[in-house]
Design a protein around this motif. Structure first.
Motif, PDB file in Angstrom:
ATOM      1  N   TRP A 129     -18.450 -20.531  12.405  1.00 55.90           N
ATOM      2  CA  TRP A 129     -17.672 -21.564  13.326  1.00 55.90           C
ATOM      3  C   TRP A 129     -18.649 -22.464  13.284  1.00 55.90           C
ATOM      4  O   TRP A 129     -19.959 -22.466  14.036  1.00 55.90           O
ATOM      5  N   LEU A 130     -17.240 -23.702  13.605  1.00 47.64           N
ATOM      6  CA  LEU A 130     -18.306 -24.200  13.971  1.00 47.64           C
ATOM      7  C   LEU A 130     -17.410 -25.343  14.597  1.00 47.64           C
ATOM      8  O   LEU A 130     -15.854 -25.459  14.359  1.00 47.64           O
ATOM      9  N   TYR A 131     -17.633 -26.515  15.736  1.00 49.20           N
ATOM     10  CA  TYR A 131     -16.459 -27.543  16.790  1.00 49.20           C
ATOM     11  C   TYR A 131     -17.193 -29.043  16.971  1.00 49.20           C
ATOM     12  O   TYR A 131     -18.501 -28.852  17.210  1.00 49.20           O
ATOM     13  N   VAL A 132     -16.677 -29.990  16.359  1.00 51.27           N
ATOM     14  CA  VAL A 132     -17.036 -31.045  16.306  1.00 51.27           C
ATOM     15  C   VAL A 132     -17.123 -31.562  17.667  1.00 51.27           C
ATOM     16  O   VAL A 132     -16.330 -31.835  18.275  1.00 51.27           O
ATOM     17  N   LEU A 133     -18.440 -32.007  18.489  1.00 57.91           N
ATOM     18  CA  LEU A 133     -18.770 -32.318  19.717  1.00 57.91           C
ATOM     19  C   LEU A 133     -18.206 -33.911  19.298  1.00 57.91           C
ATOM     20  O   LEU A 133     -17.222 -34.906  20.585  1.00 57.91           O
ATOM     21  N   ASN A 134     -19.260 -34.774  18.489  1.00 53.67           N
ATOM     22  CA  ASN A 134     -19.134 -36.253  18.224  1.00 53.67           C
ATOM     23  C   ASN A 134     -19.278 -36.271  16.701  1.00 53.67           C
ATOM     24  O   ASN A 134     -19.601 -35.963  16.300  1.00 53.67           O
ATOM     25  N   GLY A 135     -18.931 -37.790  16.323  1.00 52.88           N
ATOM     26  CA  GLY A 135     -18.883 -38.378  15.332  1.00 52.88           C
ATOM     27  C   GLY A 135     -17.202 -37.556  14.541  1.00 52.88           C
ATOM     28  O   GLY A 135     -16.956 -37.112  14.900  1.00 52.88           O
ATOM     29  N   ARG A 136     -17.413 -37.661  12.778  1.00 52.88           N
ATOM     30  CA  ARG A 136     -17.182 -36.840  12.182  1.00 52.88           C
ATOM     31  C   ARG A 136     -17.670 -36.846  11.225  1.00 52.88           C
ATOM     32  O   ARG A 136     -18.557 -37.059  10.667  1.00 52.88           O
ATOM     33  N   LEU A 137     -17.007 -35.398  10.865  1.00 55.59           N
ATOM     34  CA  LEU A 137     -17.961 -34.659  10.317  1.00 55.59           C
ATOM     35  C   LEU A 137     -17.176 -34.257   8.288  1.00 55.59           C
ATOM     36  O   LEU A 137     -15.510 -33.894   8.672  1.00 55.59           O
ATOM     37  N   ARG A 138     -17.762 -34.538   7.876  1.00 55.80           N
ATOM     38  CA  ARG A 138     -16.906 -33.850   6.032  1.00 55.80           C
ATOM     39  C   ARG A 138     -17.469 -32.822   5.795  1.00 55.80           C
ATOM     40  O   ARG A 138     -18.304 -32.821   5.918  1.00 55.80           O
ATOM     41  N   LEU A 139     -16.214 -31.607   5.895  1.00 56.89           N
ATOM     42  CA  LEU A 139     -17.255 -30.430   5.139  1.00 56.89           C
ATOM     43  C   LEU A 139     -16.112 -30.407   3.858  1.00 56.89           C
ATOM     44  O   LEU A 139     -14.952 -30.430   3.925  1.00 56.89           O
ATOM     45  N   LEU A 140     -16.966 -29.523   3.021  1.00 59.17           N
ATOM     46  CA  LEU A 140     -16.756 -29.195   1.315  1.00 59.17           C
ATOM     47  C   LEU A 140     -15.946 -28.220   1.342  1.00 59.17           C
ATOM     48  O   LEU A 140     -17.221 -27.583   1.873  1.00 59.17           O
ATOM     49  N   LEU A 141     -15.321 -27.361   0.728  1.00 53.73           N
ATOM     50  CA  LEU A 141     -14.767 -26.123   1.217  1.00 53.73           C
ATOM     51  C   LEU A 141     -13.783 -25.347   0.414  1.00 53.73           C
ATOM     52  O   LEU A 141     -13.457 -25.733   0.098  1.00 53.73           O
ATOM     53  N   GLY A 142     -14.651 -24.924  -0.671  1.00 54.73           N
ATOM     54  CA  GLY A 142     -14.058 -24.566  -1.628  1.00 54.73           C
ATOM     55  C   GLY A 142     -13.785 -25.705  -2.922  1.00 54.73           C
ATOM     56  O   GLY A 142     -14.144 -26.404  -2.596  1.00 54.73           O
ATOM     57  N   ASP A 143     -12.887 -25.291  -2.974  1.00 50.99           N
ATOM     58  CA  ASP A 143     -11.291 -26.857  -3.592  1.00 50.99           C
ATOM     59  C   ASP A 143     -11.342 -27.783  -2.024  1.00 50.99           C
ATOM     60  O   ASP A 143     -10.409 -28.613  -2.344  1.00 50.99           O
ATOM     61  N   GLN A 144     -11.698 -27.534  -0.822  1.00 48.58           N
ATOM     62  CA  GLN A 144     -10.578 -28.623   0.079  1.00 48.58           C
ATOM     63  C   GLN A 144     -11.944 -29.606   0.291  1.00 48.58           C
ATOM     64  O   GLN A 144     -13.060 -29.185   0.880  1.00 48.58           O
ATOM     65  N   ASP A 145     -11.469 -30.995   0.796  1.00 45.39           N
ATOM     66  CA  ASP A 145     -12.505 -32.341   0.545  1.00 45.39           C
ATOM     67  C   ASP A 145     -11.391 -32.318   2.746  1.00 45.39           C
ATOM     68  O   ASP A 145     -10.610 -33.140   2.362  1.00 45.39           O
ATOM     69  N   LEU A 146     -12.088 -31.906   3.466  1.00 46.08           N
ATOM     70  CA  LEU A 146     -11.698 -31.827   4.963  1.00 46.08           C
ATOM     71  C   LEU A 146     -12.855 -33.042   5.891  1.00 46.08           C
ATOM     72  O   LEU A 146     -13.636 -33.008   5.386  1.00 46.08           O
TER      73      LEU A 146
END
Length: 192
Positions: A129-146
């Protein structure tokens, strides 16, 4: 008191050797960085030279550790929490929990900059489980690019192939809850 001091000083040499080897640094490299001769470094590590501040301060700087860590200073009863960062894969993890097993909490800092052109997705045991505090996070999860921004949350089974990195030149800071054995967070109260 003198016996205690002798014991502390005797332990410095093996601690210096272990730290240098753990970092993969040769005595020649360390001599070039600190200006301390290889023979002096060798005698320090073997216990044939008594350590002093003139030698230990440049070594602490070169290794990037506090002097207390080099000499193995005993705790002083300071009630503040002193978090020791863990650096892996170019990222910094600050452990926020200290118990074995169960959910572990970390603050994670991912440096900014261009990530790999073709990131390698990983899988492993656990649930995250993750929560973004600062900045922008790129998360590749399976076939999703978020791209997640501050205040956004993601949770996933780590058996799903995944990768994360900063989405731009600024670092991304996250709060992470990780269950090694697949433990999940439990939300018990919700607003309607």
């Amino acid at each position: 008191m003198d016996d205690d001091l002798d014991d502390v000083l005797r332990a410095v040499g093996p601690r210096l050797r272990a730290l240098r080897r753990r970092r993969g640094v040769t005595q020649a490299d360390l001599a070039a960085t600190t200006g301390i001769s290889e023979s002096t470094l060798s005698r320090l590590e073997s216990g044939r030279r008594r350590p002093n501040l003139e030698l230990l301060l440049p070594l602490a700087r070169a290794h990037g550790v506090p002097l207390d860590e080099l000499i193995g200073a005993p705790p002083t009863g300071d009630p503040r929490v002193h978090i020791r960062p863990i650096r892996r894969f170019g990222r910094t993890f600050l452990p926020l929990t200290r118990r074995a097993g169960g959910l572990q909490a970390y603050k994670m800092i991912i440096p900014g900059g261009p990530g790999p052109a073709d990131p390698e997705l990983q899988t492993h045991e656990g649930f995250e489980w993750l929560y973004v505090l600062n900045g922008r996070l790129r998360l590749l999860l399976g076939d999703q690019d978020l791209v997640l921004t501050p205040g956004e949350v993601a949770e996933f089974d780590t058996h799903v192939p995944h990768w994360m990195g900063a989405a731009d030149d600024d670092p991304a800071e996250l709060l992470i809850l990780f269950g090694q054995q697949g433990e999940r967070t439990h939300v018990r109260a919700r607003t309607r």
